[in-house]
Enzyme design. Structure first.
Site, PDB file in Angstrom:
ATOM      1  N   ASP A  89       0.818  -1.205   0.000  1.00 51.70           N
ATOM      2  CA  ASP A  89       0.000   0.000   0.000  1.00 51.70           C
ATOM      3  C   ASP A  89       0.857   1.263   0.000  1.00 51.70           C
ATOM      4  O   ASP A  89       1.520   1.567   0.990  1.00 51.70           O
ATOM      5  CB  ASP A  89      -0.909  -0.017   1.235  1.00 51.70           C
ATOM      6  CG  ASP A  89      -1.821   1.195   1.304  1.00 51.70           C
ATOM      7  OD1 ASP A  89      -2.001   1.866   0.279  1.00 51.70           O
ATOM      8  OD2 ASP A  89      -2.350   1.463   2.399  1.00 51.70           O
ATOM      9  N   ASP A 231      -2.051   5.236  -5.362  1.00 53.97           N
ATOM     10  CA  ASP A 231      -2.262   4.460  -4.147  1.00 53.97           C
ATOM     11  C   ASP A 231      -2.580   3.016  -4.505  1.00 53.97           C
ATOM     12  O   ASP A 231      -3.677   2.687  -4.945  1.00 53.97           O
ATOM     13  CB  ASP A 231      -3.414   5.076  -3.340  1.00 53.97           C
ATOM     14  CG  ASP A 231      -3.584   4.428  -1.968  1.00 53.97           C
ATOM     15  OD1 ASP A 231      -2.881   3.437  -1.682  1.00 53.97           O
ATOM     16  OD2 ASP A 231      -4.414   4.916  -1.191  1.00 53.97           O
TER      17      ASP A 231
END
Length: 341
Positions: A89, A231
Site C-alpha cells: 500500500d 495508491d
C-alpha cells in the site's frame, strides 16, 4: 543495490488490460540490463532525471489479483517463517498482520501470527491505531524478521492487531505500507526505509502533480491543475464528489445503492478518461474502469474521495495502475509510468 519489482497479474476473465504470466519473464529480461531502468525513467517519468543505483540486481515479487479489487503479495514473518498475504500500500506506512491473541472474528478469519513459535520475536510496550477507508486496526508494536522474496529485514518493527473493525470480509491478512516514515501511525520505521538504510534497496515515491482530466476532449476536472496520489491500496479512482458525479453523468451511469451502474452491453462504447500528467496523456478506456459483479451487473470504479472533500485531490488506485507499469523512486520524489503492454 536491489530494486523490488512488484508484478500485478490481471485476471484474464475481465474486460481489462491483460498482463499475462509471461510478463514476469519479459520484465526480468528487459530491466535486468544495467541501464534499462535509467532509460525507462528518462522516457516515461514525470519530473525525472537519470536514476543511479549500484548494480543491476532485482527482486521480482509477484502480486495476485483478487476480483480486480486488490493486489496481494506474500511475505513471511518470524523464525521459522510464517506466511501472510498483504496489500502493498503506497497510501500508508505501517506493516501489520493479525495476532493469535486477537479474539475478534475478523482476525479469526485470516492467518494470525503465532509469536510463541518464533525464536526471533521481540515484544515492546508500544501500541498503535490506524484508520483506513474501510475500517480501523488497533494493536501492539513488536519486532521480528520479515522477508519479501529474498529481501530480509531482521528485527523489523511491525504491528500485531488485537482488534480489527471493517476487515471481516477482506481477502488479505494485513497491510504493508510503502509511504513516508512521517505518516507512520505506529512510529515504526517502514520496512522499505529500513532496507534502504541497510543498503538493500532504493526507495519508492507515491505522489505527483496532475494537470487535468478529460472525457471526449472536454476538461471535467483539474482545469487549473490539482494533486493526485498513486495508491496501490485503493482499488478505485477517487475524487471530489461534484466532479465524480459529473463523470458518472457523462458516461451514463445510474446510481443503485452505493454504486453507479451501466449496461454491460455498453461497456465497449464508453468514452475513455484521460489523465494528463506533465503534458502526457494517460488513457483509461471504458473497459478498464468498469467491473462486472458476480450477478452479471457492471458498475463504475469512480468514487468520492471522503478523506479530502474540501480539496481537489484525486486518488489513482489499482484501476489506473493496472494499465501502467510504475517505477517508484521516493528518495528523489519521482515516479515513472509507461503503458503495460
Amino acid at each position: 543495490m536491489k530494486w523490488l519489482v512488484l508484478l500485478g497479474l490481471v485476471s484474464i476473465s475481465e474486460c481489462m488490460v491483460k498482463i499475462p504470466l509471461r510478463r514476469v519473464k519479459t520484465m526480468r529480461n528487459t530491466i535486468s540490463e544495467k541501464n534499462m531502468l535509467n532509460n525507462f525513467l528518462k522516457e516515461h517519468a514525470y519530473r525525472l532525471s537519470q536514476i543511479s543505483f549500484r548494480g543491476s540486481n532485482l527482486t521480482i515479487h509477484p502480486l495476485g489479483n483478487t476480483k480486480d479489487l486488490v493486489y496481494l503479495g506474500n511475505i513471511t514473518i518470524g523464525t521459522p517463517p510464517q506466511e501472510f498475504q498483504v496489500i502493498f500500500d503506497t497510501g500508508s506506512s505501517d506493516l501489520w498482520v493479525p495476532s493469535n491473541f486477537c479474539a475478534i472474528e475478523a482476525c479469526s478469519l485470516h492467518t494470525r501470527f503465532r509469536h510463541l513459535q518464533s525464536s526471533t520475536f521481540r515484544p515492546t510496550n508500544r501500541t498503535f491505531s490506524i484508520t483506513y477507508g474501510c475500517g480501523t486496526v488497533k494493536g501492539i508494536v513488536v519486532h521480528d524478521t520479515v522477508r519479501i522474496g529474498d529481501l530480509v529485514s531482521t528485527d523489523q518493527p511491525f504491528g500485531l492487531s488485537t482488534a480489527e473493525y471493517g476487515f471481516r470480509r477482506t481477502p488479505f491478512d494485513g497491510v504493508l505500507g510503502l509511504n513516508y516514515p512521517s505518516i507512520s501511525s505506529s512510529g515504526a520505521i517502514p520496512i522499505f526505509d529500513k532496507l534502504k538504510n541497510e543498503g538493500a534497496i532504493s526507495e519508492p515515491v507515491f505522489a505527483f502533480y496532475l494537470s487535468n482530466i478529460t472525457i471526449e476532449r472536454n476538461v471535467i476536472a483539474c482545469s487549473a491543475g490539482c494533486k493526485a496520489v498513486v495508491d496501490t491500496g485503493a482499488p478505485f479512482i477517487e475524487g471530489p464528489k461534484s466532479q465524480v458525479d459529473n463523470m458518472q453523468k457523462l458516461i451514463g451511469a445510474r446510481p443503485r445503492g452505493s454504486k453507479y451502474y451501466v449496461p454491460c452491453s455498453a461497456v465497449n462504447t464508453l468514452p475513455s478518461i484521460i489523465f494528463t500528467i506533465n503534458s502526457i496523456n494517460y488513457t483509461v478506456p471504458g473497459g478498464a474502469y468498469i467491473i462486472k459483479n458476480p450477478r452479471g451487473r457492471c458498475y463504475t470504479t469512480f468514487k468520492e474521495n471522503q478523506w479530502s472533500p474540501s480539496t481537489e485531490i484525486w486518488i489513482l488506485g489499482d484501476v489506473f495502475l493496472r494499465l501502467y507499469f510504475s517505477v517508484f523512486d521516493r528518495g528523489h520524489d519521482r515516479i515513472g509510468l509507461a503503458r503495460a503492454v
